[in-house]
Structure formats: C-alpha cells, structure tokens
Design a protein around this motif. Structure first.
Motif, PDB file in Angstrom:
ATOM      1  N   VAL A   1     -65.225   3.370  98.508  1.00  0.00           N
ATOM      2  CA  VAL A   1     -65.817   2.148  97.520  1.00  0.00           C
ATOM      3  C   VAL A   1     -66.161   2.871  96.381  1.00  0.00           C
ATOM      4  O   VAL A   1     -66.518   4.174  96.156  1.00  0.00           O
ATOM      5  N   ALA A   2     -65.931   2.125  95.015  1.00  0.00           N
ATOM      6  CA  ALA A   2     -66.582   2.433  93.815  1.00  0.00           C
ATOM      7  C   ALA A   2     -67.686   1.539  93.303  1.00  0.00           C
ATOM      8  O   ALA A   2     -67.554   0.446  93.385  1.00  0.00           O
ATOM      9  N   ILE A   3     -68.569   2.220  92.674  1.00  0.00           N
ATOM     10  CA  ILE A   3     -69.801   1.324  92.063  1.00  0.00           C
ATOM     11  C   ILE A   3     -69.864   1.555  90.641  1.00  0.00           C
ATOM     12  O   ILE A   3     -69.770   2.548  90.224  1.00  0.00           O
ATOM     13  N   VAL A   4     -69.742   0.336  89.887  1.00  0.00           N
ATOM     14  CA  VAL A   4     -69.753   0.464  88.651  1.00  0.00           C
ATOM     15  C   VAL A   4     -71.175  -0.584  88.381  1.00  0.00           C
ATOM     16  O   VAL A   4     -70.924  -1.710  88.448  1.00  0.00           O
ATOM     17  N   GLU A   5     -71.936   0.183  87.876  1.00  0.00           N
ATOM     18  CA  GLU A   5     -73.417  -0.210  87.805  1.00  0.00           C
ATOM     19  C   GLU A   5     -74.154   0.483  86.583  1.00  0.00           C
ATOM     20  O   GLU A   5     -74.161   1.809  86.797  1.00  0.00           O
ATOM     21  N   ASP A   6     -74.664  -0.005  85.738  1.00  0.00           N
ATOM     22  CA  ASP A   6     -75.202   0.543  84.425  1.00  0.00           C
ATOM     23  C   ASP A   6     -76.986   0.868  84.735  1.00  0.00           C
ATOM     24  O   ASP A   6     -77.461   1.652  83.859  1.00  0.00           O
TER      25      ASP A   6
END
Length: 257
Positions: free
Chosen positions: A7-12
């Motif tokens: 899984v990749a998490i793209v979250e600012d």
C-alpha cells in the motif's frame, strides 16, 4: 507476518498519515511510502506500483488526489484506490466512485473498524482479479475453423462444434453445442485440416469433437456389428465408431481428457 499486499499512502496531514500507516500494519499490509505531494508521488509510482492506494483528495502541491489517480490510470496502471478525505463535496465523492472506480470512500476522521472493512473489500477484489488473470493465462487459445456457408466464409470456434456429418450433394452439416446446425460446402477433410487433435473422424462421413464425448459402447442389437457408438453431451444422437479405429480413439480420448 508475510505481507501479501502493498500500500502507498498519499496524505498531506502528517498525523493522519501515521495513523493510516498503523492501521495498515494492523491489517497485515506492507506500507511502501507516505507522501504529502501528489506530483512527487507520481514520479516514484512506476517504481512502487502498490496493490492498494490510500489517496487523500486535498494534497500539497498543484495536484489534488483525484488528478493524481486520473494520471496513474491514464498511464495504464490500475491499483485499487481507497479515497480518504474530509470533504463533504458531493461531486468529489461521486467522482471518486464513478470516474476513478475507487473501491471505498473513507471519511475523516477514519476509525479502525471502517478501515478494516475497506481493506477486506479491497483485498477480496485483488484476489478475484488475480484468480481471473491466472485462469485467462491457463486457458488455451481458441481454434477457429473457417467454413463456407451460403457463399460466405464464417469462422466457428472449434469448442462450439459438437460433431459434423457429411450429407448428399457435397454438403456437410455442422452441429453446434448450443443445438444450432449449419449447412456448409466445406468438406470434412478441409475442416479436419484446420482443427486440433480434438476433432476426430471415427467413421466415414463423420467428425466428432472429443471435448464433448461422454462414452462409447459396442453397438447392441446386431450380433455381427463391428461398430461402436459414441455418446456426446448436449445431444441424444449417437455417432458411429469403426472397430478398426476404436483403440486409437480410446487412446486419444484418454490423452486429451
């Protein structure tokens, strides 16, 4: 624990990113990265290629999460996408489901039970896709046979043919698995030349598809008969089998079965 899915998490938001990473670990997922910027994520996506993408809509940089997923899909990649956002914008939510084909939409604040439910659904879809892919790879390519019918040339899948019999006036009648019949001016030898070993000539004037053979027995009621009768799926019609060809037929049937 063996990690079967990445899984990749793209979250600012740093703290939300850490929480999502913890949730992923509790679900047995391998976290490849946590990134706040969609443009930077696109630069490394080809190297990562995660199974699952946790994507926030509002991100650092010029691209939002929806644009990032669209760019990934346009490049030919299709990870399973779970949108994670605090948005209440209905258009964003509808876009996530319909245009991006996301598996799930998680509203912030994300609680563990809902996250786990999203992951279970996503993993089930990944496993289904992998199973279908394996089946497609294992399935042999169909053999197509071209026959002449009413001055036209028509392709027929060999799998669809049940048996073929010669008729008068140089015509052949092709019997299909679905019960349909086709009259053709293509003779049996021409059909056989285009076929795989599944098509067999058991008796003069006949071809039979071994895929659909149920059994064969010696013809009864005629003590002097040297023939056998072939029983097929999808029909009550029996096809004659020459005694001289019985051993070859049985051997080939066993090999192909």
């Amino acid at each position: 624990m063996e990690h079967l899915f990445t899984v990749a998490i793209v979250e600012d938001n740093y703290w939300i990113g850490q929480m999502l990473e913890s949730y992923c670990q509790q679900c047995g997922l391998q976290v490849l990265c946590i990134m706040p910027d969609g443009e930077q994520f696109l630069k490394v996506y080809d190297k990562l290629q995660p199974d699952i993408l946790l994507m926030d809509i509002g991100l650092e940089g010029y691209m939002d999460g929806i644009s990032v997923v669209q760019a990934i899909q346009k490049a030919g990649y299709h990870p399973k996408v779970i949108m994670v956002s605090g948005t209440t914008d209905t258009n964003h939510i509808l876009t996530a489901f319909h245009d991006l084909d996301s598996v799930y939409f998680l509203s912030k604040p994300v609680i563990l039970p809902k996250f786990q439910a999203a992951i279970r659904k996503t993993i089930a879809q990944i496993q289904l896709d992998r199973s279908r892919s394996l089946q497609e790879q294992a399935a042999p390519a169909s053999t197509w046979i071209t026959v002449k019918s009413q001055k036209s040339e028509l392709p027929i899948s060999e799998d669809a043919i049940l048996y073929v019999e010669k008729e008068e006036k140089r015509l052949s009648r092709i019997h299909l698995v679905n019960g349909a019949q086709m009259e053709s001016s293509t003779n049996l030898s021409e059909i056989l030349a285009q076929s795989t070993p599944h098509m067999f000539s058991p008796f003069k004037g006949f071809l039979v598809n071994l895929r659909h053979v149920v059994s064969f027995v010696k013809e009864s009621g005629f003590p002097t008969s040297r023939r056998f009768l072939i029983h097929l799926n999808h029909t009550s019609v029996t096809i004659p089998l020459s005694r001289d060809l019985q051993k070859d037929f049985a051997k080939l049937l066993q090999e192909l079965k």
